[in-house]
Design a protein around this motif. Structure first.
Motif, PDB file in Angstrom:
ATOM      1  N   PHE A 136      -7.913 -11.332 -17.802  1.00 22.18           N
ATOM      2  CA  PHE A 136      -9.086 -10.472 -17.718  1.00 22.18           C
ATOM      3  C   PHE A 136      -8.767  -9.044 -18.175  1.00 22.18           C
ATOM      4  O   PHE A 136      -9.538  -8.417 -18.909  1.00 22.18           O
ATOM      5  N   PHE A 137      -7.619  -8.516 -17.756  1.00 17.57           N
ATOM      6  CA  PHE A 137      -7.256  -7.130 -18.068  1.00 17.57           C
ATOM      7  C   PHE A 137      -6.651  -6.954 -19.454  1.00 17.57           C
ATOM      8  O   PHE A 137      -6.642  -5.832 -19.989  1.00 17.57           O
ATOM      9  N   LYS A 138      -6.157  -8.004 -20.045  1.00  8.49           N
ATOM     10  CA  LYS A 138      -5.406  -7.900 -21.302  1.00  8.49           C
ATOM     11  C   LYS A 138      -6.230  -7.213 -22.393  1.00  8.49           C
ATOM     12  O   LYS A 138      -7.380  -7.566 -22.659  1.00  8.49           O
ATOM     13  N   GLY A 139      -5.607  -6.198 -23.022  1.00 13.77           N
ATOM     14  CA  GLY A 139      -6.240  -5.504 -24.133  1.00 13.77           C
ATOM     15  C   GLY A 139      -7.126  -4.341 -23.737  1.00 13.77           C
ATOM     16  O   GLY A 139      -7.761  -3.722 -24.602  1.00 13.77           O
ATOM     17  N   HIS A 140      -7.175  -4.015 -22.447  1.00 14.11           N
ATOM     18  CA  HIS A 140      -8.071  -2.945 -21.992  1.00 14.11           C
ATOM     19  C   HIS A 140      -7.314  -1.855 -21.249  1.00 14.11           C
ATOM     20  O   HIS A 140      -7.857  -1.204 -20.353  1.00 14.11           O
ATOM     21  N   GLU A 141      -6.070  -1.664 -21.645  1.00 12.91           N
ATOM     22  CA  GLU A 141      -5.245  -0.638 -21.025  1.00 12.91           C
ATOM     23  C   GLU A 141      -5.885   0.739 -21.183  1.00 12.91           C
ATOM     24  O   GLU A 141      -6.462   1.049 -22.231  1.00 12.91           O
ATOM     25  N   GLY A 142      -5.794   1.545 -20.154  1.00  8.67           N
ATOM     26  CA  GLY A 142      -6.385   2.876 -20.175  1.00  8.67           C
ATOM     27  C   GLY A 142      -7.780   2.938 -19.614  1.00  8.67           C
ATOM     28  O   GLY A 142      -8.334   4.025 -19.441  1.00  8.67           O
ATOM     29  N   LEU A 143      -8.365   1.775 -19.321  1.00  7.85           N
ATOM     30  CA  LEU A 143      -9.716   1.739 -18.762  1.00  7.85           C
ATOM     31  C   LEU A 143      -9.731   1.238 -17.315  1.00  7.85           C
ATOM     32  O   LEU A 143     -10.804   1.133 -16.713  1.00  7.85           O
ATOM     33  N   TYR A 144      -8.569   0.948 -16.771  1.00  3.81           N
ATOM     34  CA  TYR A 144      -8.516   0.440 -15.403  1.00  3.81           C
ATOM     35  C   TYR A 144      -7.231   0.883 -14.721  1.00  3.81           C
ATOM     36  O   TYR A 144      -6.245   1.264 -15.362  1.00  3.81           O
ATOM     37  N   SER A 145      -7.262   0.842 -13.415  1.00  2.00           N
ATOM     38  CA  SER A 145      -6.075   1.036 -12.573  1.00  2.00           C
ATOM     39  C   SER A 145      -6.086  -0.062 -11.517  1.00  2.00           C
ATOM     40  O   SER A 145      -7.152  -0.552 -11.131  1.00  2.00           O
ATOM     41  N   ILE A 146      -4.906  -0.435 -11.032  1.00  2.00           N
ATOM     42  CA  ILE A 146      -4.791  -1.520 -10.056  1.00  2.00           C
ATOM     43  C   ILE A 146      -4.030  -1.028  -8.832  1.00  2.00           C
ATOM     44  O   ILE A 146      -3.010  -0.338  -8.962  1.00  2.00           O
ATOM     45  N   TYR A 147      -4.520  -1.395  -7.653  1.00  2.00           N
ATOM     46  CA  TYR A 147      -3.881  -1.040  -6.386  1.00  2.00           C
ATOM     47  C   TYR A 147      -3.913  -2.269  -5.480  1.00  2.00           C
ATOM     48  O   TYR A 147      -4.952  -2.928  -5.357  1.00  2.00           O
ATOM     49  N   VAL A 148      -2.786  -2.567  -4.872  1.00  4.33           N
ATOM     50  CA  VAL A 148      -2.668  -3.758  -4.027  1.00  4.33           C
ATOM     51  C   VAL A 148      -2.221  -3.338  -2.625  1.00  4.33           C
ATOM     52  O   VAL A 148      -1.211  -2.646  -2.476  1.00  4.33           O
ATOM     53  N   HIS A 149      -2.977  -3.757  -1.619  1.00  3.88           N
ATOM     54  CA  HIS A 149      -2.651  -3.465  -0.211  1.00  3.88           C
ATOM     55  C   HIS A 149      -2.399  -4.806   0.490  1.00  3.88           C
ATOM     56  O   HIS A 149      -3.321  -5.437   0.994  1.00  3.88           O
ATOM     57  N   PRO A 150      -1.145  -5.262   0.526  1.00  7.68           N
ATOM     58  CA  PRO A 150      -0.812  -6.502   1.229  1.00  7.68           C
ATOM     59  C   PRO A 150      -0.338  -6.190   2.641  1.00  7.68           C
ATOM     60  O   PRO A 150      -0.303  -5.024   3.063  1.00  7.68           O
ATOM     61  N   HIS A 151       0.059  -7.216   3.370  1.00 12.16           N
ATOM     62  CA  HIS A 151       0.743  -6.979   4.641  1.00 12.16           C
ATOM     63  C   HIS A 151       2.051  -6.243   4.338  1.00 12.16           C
ATOM     64  O   HIS A 151       2.721  -6.535   3.344  1.00 12.16           O
ATOM     65  N   PRO A 152       2.431  -5.259   5.161  1.00 12.82           N
ATOM     66  CA  PRO A 152       3.628  -4.463   4.846  1.00 12.82           C
ATOM     67  C   PRO A 152       4.913  -5.281   4.753  1.00 12.82           C
ATOM     68  O   PRO A 152       5.882  -4.834   4.123  1.00 12.82           O
ATOM     69  N   ALA A 153       4.932  -6.469   5.358  1.00 13.81           N
ATOM     70  CA  ALA A 153       6.136  -7.296   5.287  1.00 13.81           C
ATOM     71  C   ALA A 153       6.260  -8.010   3.941  1.00 13.81           C
ATOM     72  O   ALA A 153       7.321  -8.540   3.608  1.00 13.81           O
ATOM     73  N   TYR A 154       5.186  -7.976   3.161  1.00 15.41           N
ATOM     74  CA  TYR A 154       5.200  -8.683   1.875  1.00 15.41           C
ATOM     75  C   TYR A 154       5.583  -7.735   0.749  1.00 15.41           C
ATOM     76  O   TYR A 154       5.094  -6.619   0.668  1.00 15.41           O
ATOM     77  N   ASN A 155       6.445  -8.202  -0.117  1.00 13.71           N
ATOM     78  CA  ASN A 155       6.857  -7.431  -1.292  1.00 13.71           C
ATOM     79  C   ASN A 155       6.680  -8.305  -2.528  1.00 13.71           C
ATOM     80  O   ASN A 155       7.455  -9.219  -2.773  1.00 13.71           O
ATOM     81  N   GLY A 156       5.608  -8.024  -3.269  1.00 10.12           N
ATOM     82  CA  GLY A 156       5.289  -8.853  -4.427  1.00 10.12           C
ATOM     83  C   GLY A 156       6.340  -8.770  -5.509  1.00 10.12           C
ATOM     84  O   GLY A 156       6.864  -7.687  -5.799  1.00 10.12           O
ATOM     85  N   LYS A 157       6.651  -9.898  -6.117  1.00  5.63           N
ATOM     86  CA  LYS A 157       7.642  -9.968  -7.188  1.00  5.63           C
ATOM     87  C   LYS A 157       6.923 -10.259  -8.504  1.00  5.63           C
ATOM     88  O   LYS A 157       6.643 -11.407  -8.841  1.00  5.63           O
ATOM     89  N   PHE A 158       6.601  -9.191  -9.220  1.00  6.31           N
ATOM     90  CA  PHE A 158       5.955  -9.338 -10.517  1.00  6.31           C
ATOM     91  C   PHE A 158       6.897  -8.842 -11.608  1.00  6.31           C
ATOM     92  O   PHE A 158       7.665  -7.905 -11.399  1.00  6.31           O
ATOM     93  N   SER A 159       6.805  -9.454 -12.764  1.00  5.91           N
ATOM     94  CA  SER A 159       7.650  -9.044 -13.881  1.00  5.91           C
ATOM     95  C   SER A 159       7.174  -7.699 -14.413  1.00  5.91           C
ATOM     96  O   SER A 159       6.005  -7.332 -14.237  1.00  5.91           O
ATOM     97  N   PRO A 160       8.053  -6.950 -15.058  1.00  4.62           N
ATOM     98  CA  PRO A 160       7.659  -5.641 -15.600  1.00  4.62           C
ATOM     99  C   PRO A 160       6.492  -5.703 -16.580  1.00  4.62           C
ATOM    100  O   PRO A 160       5.797  -4.708 -16.778  1.00  4.62           O
ATOM    101  N   SER A 161       6.250  -6.859 -17.175  1.00  6.42           N
ATOM    102  CA  SER A 161       5.143  -6.982 -18.124  1.00  6.42           C
ATOM    103  C   SER A 161       3.808  -7.246 -17.440  1.00  6.42           C
ATOM    104  O   SER A 161       2.762  -7.202 -18.081  1.00  6.42           O
ATOM    105  N   SER A 162       3.823  -7.501 -16.136  1.00  4.22           N
ATOM    106  CA  SER A 162       2.603  -7.819 -15.407  1.00  4.22           C
ATOM    107  C   SER A 162       1.797  -6.556 -15.107  1.00  4.22           C
ATOM    108  O   SER A 162       2.355  -5.482 -14.855  1.00  4.22           O
ATOM    109  N   VAL A 163       0.473  -6.686 -15.088  1.00  3.14           N
ATOM    110  CA  VAL A 163      -0.394  -5.555 -14.732  1.00  3.14           C
ATOM    111  C   VAL A 163      -0.266  -5.212 -13.250  1.00  3.14           C
ATOM    112  O   VAL A 163      -0.677  -4.132 -12.820  1.00  3.14           O
ATOM    113  N   PHE A 164       0.312  -6.123 -12.461  1.00  2.90           N
ATOM    114  CA  PHE A 164       0.482  -5.900 -11.025  1.00  2.90           C
ATOM    115  C   PHE A 164       1.868  -5.349 -10.681  1.00  2.90           C
ATOM    116  O   PHE A 164       2.157  -5.122  -9.508  1.00  2.90           O
ATOM    117  N   TYR A 165       2.681  -5.123 -11.705  1.00  7.79           N
ATOM    118  CA  TYR A 165       4.043  -4.629 -11.468  1.00  7.79           C
ATOM    119  C   TYR A 165       4.008  -3.223 -10.864  1.00  7.79           C
ATOM    120  O   TYR A 165       3.412  -2.305 -11.420  1.00  7.79           O
TER     121      TYR A 165
END
Length: 385
Positions: free
Chosen positions: A137-166
């Motif tokens: 969904f986000f691919k190709g639209h850089e500069g028009l969005y920002s992403i923020y994730v609020h999980p449980h504090p015990a969780y640490n998401g493992k996303f690759s550096p190429s991911s929009v969620f990194y």
């Protein structure tokens, strides 16, 4: 005969008295020399004292100008004000964060080219199982969005550096369903997103949400709307007015009590109003206890009291409550089809900028992790990305 050398004395004076008289000038000269050395020594002492102080100040001064220069650089360089935080995992507590996020420029015209962005705020329990669909969904639209994730504090998401969620996880706290901690998490998401001056619109989503249209359509729909999409209505029944507590007066009266979907889209002005609130927050915290479901009442009521004319009074997120119960229906892989989404996008009517339309929803929930495969297969034909 031995000749004696006789030193003539002054006429009329005793040689002994002459010797005694000559002792005074010697003593006086000694005192003068002593005082001279004393004065010189005192002068050197004073000079040494001031020299020491000067050296001490000189050693300190390079630090002070550097601090001043840094401050002046921060103030004089506009980039330092508009550049979004590079690290979302800051050390601010909520009080400090809300205070910082509440800074609002009084001059409306920006002195730089500002491209308004949409802040996509994911309130999750932990993982984002539908992340690959959002990546498309986000691919190709850089500069028009920002992403923020609020999980449980015990969780640490493992996303690759190429991911929009990194590295898009913010400092979080536990959020319990139906309790004030849920609204606190939503305020925390808003405050972190407000730190980026380019974020103009703010969408609250969960890990079970999906987009129903491509990014271009979503951006156009939100940016061209004259209203924010916070559902707010007066429910006279037991699940609406029946949850009202009279202790909320005078800030909130029964006639002002509202109900609405937790999932919203609001503009920057309303986002600031939510995070700077100190009047309604304690009332809802203290008198909208479990069974009241504060996340369905706090924001709809407060914003209706302040900005009812700015609200569309509907949500952009489709949810199926037809099965009854405290939670909406959840759809898995077996439920996914083009016909299923065609019904969602064409079965409703609403107002968009005061015009009747059947184009009412941009997102939908709830979808299980098992739906990811079929969703990816249908994303182009069903959603346009």
């Amino acid at each position: 005969m031995q000749t004696r050398l006789v030193v003539p004395s002054e006429e009329g004076k005793d040689p002994a008295s002459t010797f005694r008289t000559n002792q005074r000038p010697l003593s006086l000269k000694f005192m003068q020399i002593f005082l001279m050395f004393l004065v010189v020594g005192l002068c050197f002492s004073i000079i040494g004292l001031y020299t020491t102080k000067f050296n001490a100040v000189r050693n300190i001064m390079p630090i002070a100008p550097s601090i001043i220069n840094v401050c002046m650089e921060d103030v004089s360089d506009i980039k330092s004000w508009i550049k979004p935080p590079t690290n979302l995992l800051h050390n601010m507590n909520d009080t400090e964060l809300f205070w910082r996020a509440s800074f609002v420029p009084r001059i409306k015209k920006y002195p730089f080219k500002r491209v308004p962005k949409i802040a996509f705020m994911f309130l999750t329990k932990g993982p984002l199982p539908l992340a690959p669909l959002w990546e498309k969904f986000f691919k190709g639209h850089e500069g028009l969005y920002s992403i923020y994730v609020h999980p449980h504090p015990a969780y640490n998401g493992k996303f690759s550096p190429s991911s929009v969620f990194y590295r898009r996880q913010i400092p979080s706290q536990p959020a319990e369903w139906g309790e004030m901690s849920m609204c606190e998490a939503e305020r925390r998401l808003l405050a972190n997103a407000l730190l980026d001056v380019s974020n103009e619109w703010f969408i609250l989503l969960s890990e079970s949400c999906i987009p129903l249209h491509n990014f271009s359509i979503v951006y156009y729909y939100i940016s061209k709307s004259r209203y924010s999409f916070m559902e707010s209505y007066d429910d006279p029944g037991p699940y609406g007015r029946g949850r009202y507590n009279g202790n909320m007066e005078p800030e909130v009266t029964l006639s002002q009590w509202r109900k609405g979907s937790q999932w919203f889209e609001i503009n920057r002005r309303l986002a600031v109003d939510i995070i700077e609130d100190t009047s309604y927050y304690p009332k809802f915290r203290d008198f909208c206890k479990p069974g009241c479901y504060v996340d369905e009442h706090y924001f709809p009521t407060m914003l209706t009291i302040h900005f009812s004319r700015l609200l569309a009074n509907r949500t952009l997120t489709w949810t199926d409550w037809s099965r009854g119960g405290a939670h909406p229906a959840t759809y898995g892989g077996a439920d996914i089809s083009e016909e299923f989404f065609r019904k969602i996008t064409a079965s409703s009517q609403c107002y968009y900028n005061k015009q009747v339309t059947s184009f009412c929803y941009l997102f939908a929930r709830k979808f299980a992790p098992s739906a990811l495969g079929p969703l990816l297969e249908l994303s182009l034909s069903a959603f346009g990305f």
